[in-house]
Design a protein around this motif. Structure first.
Motif, PDB file in Angstrom:
ATOM      1  N   LEU A 124       0.831  -1.213   0.000  1.00  0.00           N
ATOM      2  CA  LEU A 124       0.000   0.000   0.000  1.00  0.00           C
ATOM      3  C   LEU A 124       0.862   1.259   0.000  1.00  0.00           C
ATOM      4  O   LEU A 124       0.531   2.254  -0.649  1.00  0.00           O
ATOM      5  CB  LEU A 124      -0.934  -0.005   1.217  1.00  0.00           C
ATOM      6  CG  LEU A 124      -2.026  -1.090   1.203  1.00  0.00           C
ATOM      7  CD1 LEU A 124      -2.796  -1.096   2.513  1.00  0.00           C
ATOM      8  CD2 LEU A 124      -2.977  -0.882   0.026  1.00  0.00           C
ATOM      9  N   LYS A 129      -3.173  -0.666  -4.934  1.00  0.00           N
ATOM     10  CA  LYS A 129      -4.510  -0.536  -4.348  1.00  0.00           C
ATOM     11  C   LYS A 129      -5.101  -1.930  -4.185  1.00  0.00           C
ATOM     12  O   LYS A 129      -4.627  -2.720  -3.386  1.00  0.00           O
ATOM     13  CB  LYS A 129      -5.362   0.384  -5.219  1.00  0.00           C
ATOM     14  CG  LYS A 129      -4.795   1.817  -5.253  1.00  0.00           C
ATOM     15  CD  LYS A 129      -5.642   2.739  -6.103  1.00  0.00           C
ATOM     16  CE  LYS A 129      -5.039   4.143  -6.119  1.00  0.00           C
ATOM     17  NZ  LYS A 129      -5.825   5.084  -6.950  1.00  0.00           N
ATOM     18  N   TYR A 255      -6.602  -4.337   5.524  1.00  0.00           N
ATOM     19  CA  TYR A 255      -6.813  -3.492   4.341  1.00  0.00           C
ATOM     20  C   TYR A 255      -7.776  -2.354   4.663  1.00  0.00           C
ATOM     21  O   TYR A 255      -7.534  -1.201   4.309  1.00  0.00           O
ATOM     22  CB  TYR A 255      -7.349  -4.338   3.190  1.00  0.00           C
ATOM     23  CG  TYR A 255      -7.495  -3.564   1.896  1.00  0.00           C
ATOM     24  CD1 TYR A 255      -6.419  -3.410   1.030  1.00  0.00           C
ATOM     25  CD2 TYR A 255      -8.704  -2.979   1.540  1.00  0.00           C
ATOM     26  CE1 TYR A 255      -6.532  -2.701  -0.157  1.00  0.00           C
ATOM     27  CE2 TYR A 255      -8.839  -2.264   0.364  1.00  0.00           C
ATOM     28  CZ  TYR A 255      -7.757  -2.131  -0.476  1.00  0.00           C
ATOM     29  OH  TYR A 255      -7.881  -1.418  -1.647  1.00  0.00           O
ATOM     30  N   THR A 259      -6.543   1.551   4.821  1.00  0.00           N
ATOM     31  CA  THR A 259      -7.098   2.428   3.776  1.00  0.00           C
ATOM     32  C   THR A 259      -8.260   3.264   4.283  1.00  0.00           C
ATOM     33  O   THR A 259      -8.891   3.984   3.502  1.00  0.00           O
ATOM     34  CB  THR A 259      -7.566   1.605   2.558  1.00  0.00           C
ATOM     35  OG1 THR A 259      -8.590   0.691   2.970  1.00  0.00           O
ATOM     36  CG2 THR A 259      -6.407   0.843   1.942  1.00  0.00           C
TER      37      THR A 259
END
Length: 270
Positions: A124, A129, A255, A259
């Motif tokens: 990341l 992505k 994740y 994010t």
């Protein structure tokens, strides 16, 4: 796929396989270390080099036609299914052997989540992505490839991530392991521990690592090969369950955490 282009494509594959098998396993001495290069590596190299735009002329232009490339990506899973079935057939007769090798082999399976814990944040940070999901679920071998292909398809960002890692592992993984294992041996690591760690779920990487160890310690060949094979068998068997029940939930949690829960494209969440 156009029939004529498909025939070119099939013939091209058979020629590459023939050339790679004719080259065979090549062992290159580098100091005290021997680097073993398997036919699989040569096959991937030939396919990659001939796929460079400058070489894609005449027949090669038809071989690397877009419909052929799309077909290969879409139906790669069907090539993997027989291999998955063979793993299952190999495991069943040796369950007693697997249970008798001890807790050490079981403990090493926790290493399968290392790609998520370490690889996902780095991926990341590098700007990946959704591709990071496919690239960091594991070593990107057959199990991960099958899982990502079934859940997302290989034409998705996740599919591109796992397929890229699969190719990189095939090309550089065997070379890396053939150097890394004997290097650790020269640092004083026990050859049995290194033999066990050779079974990471990749036949090519396991063969490269164990063959390099055997080249340095031929008197312990039977021990090295048996430990490596048992470890490989166990990883192939338990690795799938470790991935599905531990790595996937952990990756999904990390994740979303890293994010901020935002989706970077239209593919569904992990």
């Amino acid at each position: 796929m156009k029939k004529k282009n498909g025939l070119y494509f099939l013939g091209f594959i058979l020629v590459i396989i023939f050339i790679a098998e004719m080259i065979g396993i090549q062992s290159i001495p580098v100091g005290k270390v021997r680097i073993s290069i398997l036919p699989l590596v040569f096959a991937v190299l030939i396919g990659m080099v001939l796929g460079i735009p400058a070489f894609r002329k005449g027949v090669l232009k038809k071989v690397y036609a877009k419909e052929n490339v799309d077909f290969a990506g879409k139906y790669l899973i069907f090539i993997m299914l027989p291999l998955m079935a063979r793993y299952g057939a190999d495991v069943a007769p040796k369950l007693k052997e697997i249970l008798s090798v001890g807790w050490v082999f079981l403990f090493q399976e926790l290493g399968n989540v290392g790609t998520v814990l370490i690889g996902l944040p780095i991926a990341l940070l590098l700007g990946l992505k959704r591709e990071a999901i496919g690239a960091t679920l594991g070593l990107g071998r057959e199990g991960e490839l099958a899982y990502i292909s079934e859940k997302y398809t290989l034409n998705s960002p996740e599919g591109r991530g796992v397929l890229s890692l699969y190719l990189i592992g095939t090309l550089f993984g065997a070379i890396f392991f053939s150097v890394f294992a004997p290097l650790l041996l020269s640092f004083g690591f026990d050859y049995r521990a290194l033999a066990m760690s050779s079974g990471v779920g990749s036949a090519s990487m396991m063969t490269a690592a164990s063959s390099s160890l055997v080249a340095m310690m031929p008197e312990n060949e039977s021990v090295i090969l048996s430990y490596a094979a048992a470890s490989q068998l166990l990883t192939s068997f338990l690795g799938t369950y470790t991935m599905v029940f531990i790595a996937v939930p952990l990756q999904s949690f990390m994740y979303k955490l890293l994010t901020g829960g935002k989706k970077n494209d239209k593919t569904r969440a992990a």
